[in-house]
Design a protein around this motif. Structure first.
Motif, PDB file in Angstrom:
ATOM      1  N   ILE A  51       0.856  -1.178   0.000  1.00  0.00           N
ATOM      2  CA  ILE A  51       0.000   0.000   0.000  1.00  0.00           C
ATOM      3  C   ILE A  51       0.894   1.229   0.000  1.00  0.00           C
ATOM      4  CG2 ILE A  51      -1.822   1.275   1.194  1.00  0.00           C
ATOM      5  CD1 ILE A  51      -2.609  -1.295   2.614  1.00  0.00           C
ATOM      6  N   GLY A  52       0.693   2.112  -0.977  1.00  0.00           N
ATOM      7  CA  GLY A  52       1.455   3.346  -1.067  1.00  0.00           C
ATOM      8  C   GLY A  52       0.564   4.559  -0.872  1.00  0.00           C
ATOM      9  N   GLY A  53       1.168   5.659  -0.465  1.00  0.00           N
ATOM     10  CA  GLY A  53       0.410   6.884  -0.265  1.00  0.00           C
ATOM     11  C   GLY A  53       1.176   7.905   0.558  1.00  0.00           C
ATOM     12  N   ASN A  64      -9.825  -4.561  14.716  1.00  0.00           N
ATOM     13  CA  ASN A  64      -9.922  -6.013  14.511  1.00  0.00           C
ATOM     14  C   ASN A  64      -9.315  -6.460  13.181  1.00  0.00           C
ATOM     15  OD1 ASN A  64     -11.327  -6.560  16.989  1.00  0.00           O
ATOM     16  ND2 ASN A  64     -13.175  -5.727  16.035  1.00  0.00           N
ATOM     17  N   ASP A  65      -8.215  -5.824  12.815  1.00  0.00           N
ATOM     18  CA  ASP A  65      -7.446  -6.161  11.612  1.00  0.00           C
ATOM     19  C   ASP A  65      -8.182  -5.847  10.309  1.00  0.00           C
ATOM     20  OD1 ASP A  65      -5.536  -7.099  13.383  1.00  0.00           O
ATOM     21  OD2 ASP A  65      -6.073  -9.205  13.119  1.00  0.00           O
ATOM     22  N   ARG A  66      -9.274  -5.125  10.411  1.00  0.00           N
ATOM     23  CA  ARG A  66      -9.990  -4.730   9.190  1.00  0.00           C
ATOM     24  C   ARG A  66      -9.392  -3.471   8.573  1.00  0.00           C
ATOM     25  NH1 ARG A  66     -14.511  -6.214  12.460  1.00  0.00           N
ATOM     26  NH2 ARG A  66     -14.955  -4.033  12.914  1.00  0.00           N
ATOM     27  N   LEU A  72      -5.394   6.357   7.869  1.00  0.00           N
ATOM     28  CA  LEU A  72      -6.186   5.156   8.117  1.00  0.00           C
ATOM     29  C   LEU A  72      -6.505   4.508   6.776  1.00  0.00           C
ATOM     30  CD1 LEU A  72      -7.713   3.468  10.295  1.00  0.00           C
ATOM     31  CD2 LEU A  72      -9.716   4.903   9.809  1.00  0.00           C
ATOM     32  N   TRP A  73      -6.280   3.174   6.698  1.00  0.00           N
ATOM     33  CA  TRP A  73      -6.438   2.443   5.440  1.00  0.00           C
ATOM     34  C   TRP A  73      -7.433   1.301   5.620  1.00  0.00           C
ATOM     35  CZ3 TRP A  73      -3.009   4.532   1.805  1.00  0.00           C
ATOM     36  CH2 TRP A  73      -1.943   5.268   2.339  1.00  0.00           C
ATOM     37  N   ASP A  74      -8.196   1.038   4.569  1.00  0.00           N
ATOM     38  CA  ASP A  74      -9.093  -0.121   4.562  1.00  0.00           C
ATOM     39  C   ASP A  74      -8.309  -1.340   4.083  1.00  0.00           C
ATOM     40  OD1 ASP A  74     -11.891  -1.324   4.580  1.00  0.00           O
ATOM     41  OD2 ASP A  74     -11.248  -1.720   2.518  1.00  0.00           O
ATOM     42  N   ARG A  75      -8.349  -2.411   4.868  1.00  0.00           N
ATOM     43  CA  ARG A  75      -7.570  -3.611   4.542  1.00  0.00           C
ATOM     44  C   ARG A  75      -8.075  -4.296   3.267  1.00  0.00           C
ATOM     45  NH1 ARG A  75      -5.402  -7.260   2.723  1.00  0.00           N
ATOM     46  NH2 ARG A  75      -4.422  -9.079   3.684  1.00  0.00           N
ATOM     47  N   THR A  96      -7.245   0.959   0.316  1.00  0.00           N
ATOM     48  CA  THR A  96      -7.367   2.381   0.014  1.00  0.00           C
ATOM     49  C   THR A  96      -7.380   3.210   1.301  1.00  0.00           C
ATOM     50  OG1 THR A  96      -9.787   2.220  -0.020  1.00  0.00           O
ATOM     51  CG2 THR A  96      -8.632   1.995  -2.128  1.00  0.00           C
ATOM     52  N   GLU A  97      -7.019   4.468   1.155  1.00  0.00           N
ATOM     53  CA  GLU A  97      -6.984   5.390   2.287  1.00  0.00           C
ATOM     54  C   GLU A  97      -8.396   5.838   2.649  1.00  0.00           C
ATOM     55  OE1 GLU A  97      -5.191   9.846   3.051  1.00  0.00           O
ATOM     56  OE2 GLU A  97      -3.990   8.437   1.849  1.00  0.00           O
TER      57      GLU A  97
END
Length: 297
Positions: A107-109, A122-124, A137-140, A144-145
């Motif tokens: 994941i880049g950004g 919970n690792d999500r 904050l990123w969605d697993r 995406t950010e």
């Protein structure tokens, strides 16, 4: 409890500081270390462009994960199936530890080196702090950010306390607490010096912090009032953390020592034995310290 000297991560008993073992294998400074949930595995991040996974019981190296630059942060998922890494190359990497030879997801950004990256919610989700003065904050699932927090200075540390729904962030002289669900600011305190690290007591009684002036500070969680400050280290303090039970906290410094401090001084616990004044022989007695214990690398 983790401790490391140059290239040699150490494992120590949390309540006494007793040495358990040393993990041998890195060829550069170790920047980060963590244990999985049941303390059966350890992971380390180093300046030799690798992250390593270890058997925390035997000390054996399990995997070496090659990177293209210095690795600063490592974190296991709850089930220990994946490892999150981050560092100087500005990328988040997710390794499947069932297939460590496979290429990691990336994941880049961020636009500067990442100092800390943690599994979240919970690792999500994943949360990361970088020298680009942001926490993201990123969605697993979608990679995406989701949200970005912007600061006027680079973030020096980040602690996530899921049980208390709290995210603790330090930057400059500021110690800031955020609601971990909404990422809305709850409160912030100003310290007398630049702070490198801070930790929240498990019961939210107080916050301890350390930084450039060699001191440790303790703040009341509710009011932000400075409860006490004291100097035990002889160099900047780079990391402080409460134990899971809140009975003590550890501080690590450039002076080459790790120190353990009692939250409630005088309580019999681990290294500490409550001694009545009349039982003290002299100031030079060989009895165990009542307030702190020093562990040298």
């Amino acid at each position: 409890m983790k401790q490391f000297e140059y290239g040699k991560p150490m494992l120590r008993q949390g309540d006494t500081g007793d040495w358990i073992g040393t993990f041998l294998g890195h060829k550069g400074a170790v920047w980060g270390a963590t244990l999985n949930k049941d303390a059966t595995k350890a992971a380390t991040a180093a300046a030799d462009f690798t992250a390593k996974v270890w058997d925390a019981v035997t000390g054996d190296e399990l995997f070496t994960l090659a990177h293209k630059h210095i690795v600063k942060s490592v974190d296991f998922t709850e089930d220990s199936s994946h490892l999150l890494t981050a560092g100087q190359d500005k990328l988040l990497r997710i390794y499947d530890l069932h297939k460590p030879e496979a290429d990691p997801e990336q994941i880049g950004g961020h636009t500067s080196a990442i100092k800390k990256a943690l599994w979240y919610n919970n690792d999500r989700q994943i949360i990361s702090a970088a020298d680009d003065k942001t926490v993201r904050l990123w969605d697993r699932a979608s990679m995406t950010e989701i949200k970005t927090l912007n600061f006027n200075l680079s973030v020096s540390s980040m602690e996530y306390i899921p049980e208390g729904d709290t995210l603790l962030i330090t930057y400059g002289r500021t110690i800031a607490l955020y609601n971990s669900s909404s990422l809305e600011l709850i409160k912030s305190f100003e310290a007398p010096a630049s702070i490198h690290s801070a930790s929240l007591h498990p019961e939210k009684d107080c916050i301890v912090a350390g930084g450039d002036d060699f001191k440790l500070y303790k703040y009341d969680y509710s009011s932000g009032e400075e409860l006490e400050s004291y100097k035990g280290h002889f160099g900047p303090v780079h990391c402080v953390r409460f134990s899971p039970d809140g009975e003590l906290y550890a501080s690590g410094s450039e002076d080459g020592t790790l120190r353990l401090w009692q939250t409630a001084v005088g309580k019999t616990y681990g290294l500490w034995k409550c001694v009545l004044p009349e039982e003290l022989v002299s100031e030079n007695s060989d009895s165990i310290y009542n307030t702190s214990a020093e562990i040298k690398a």
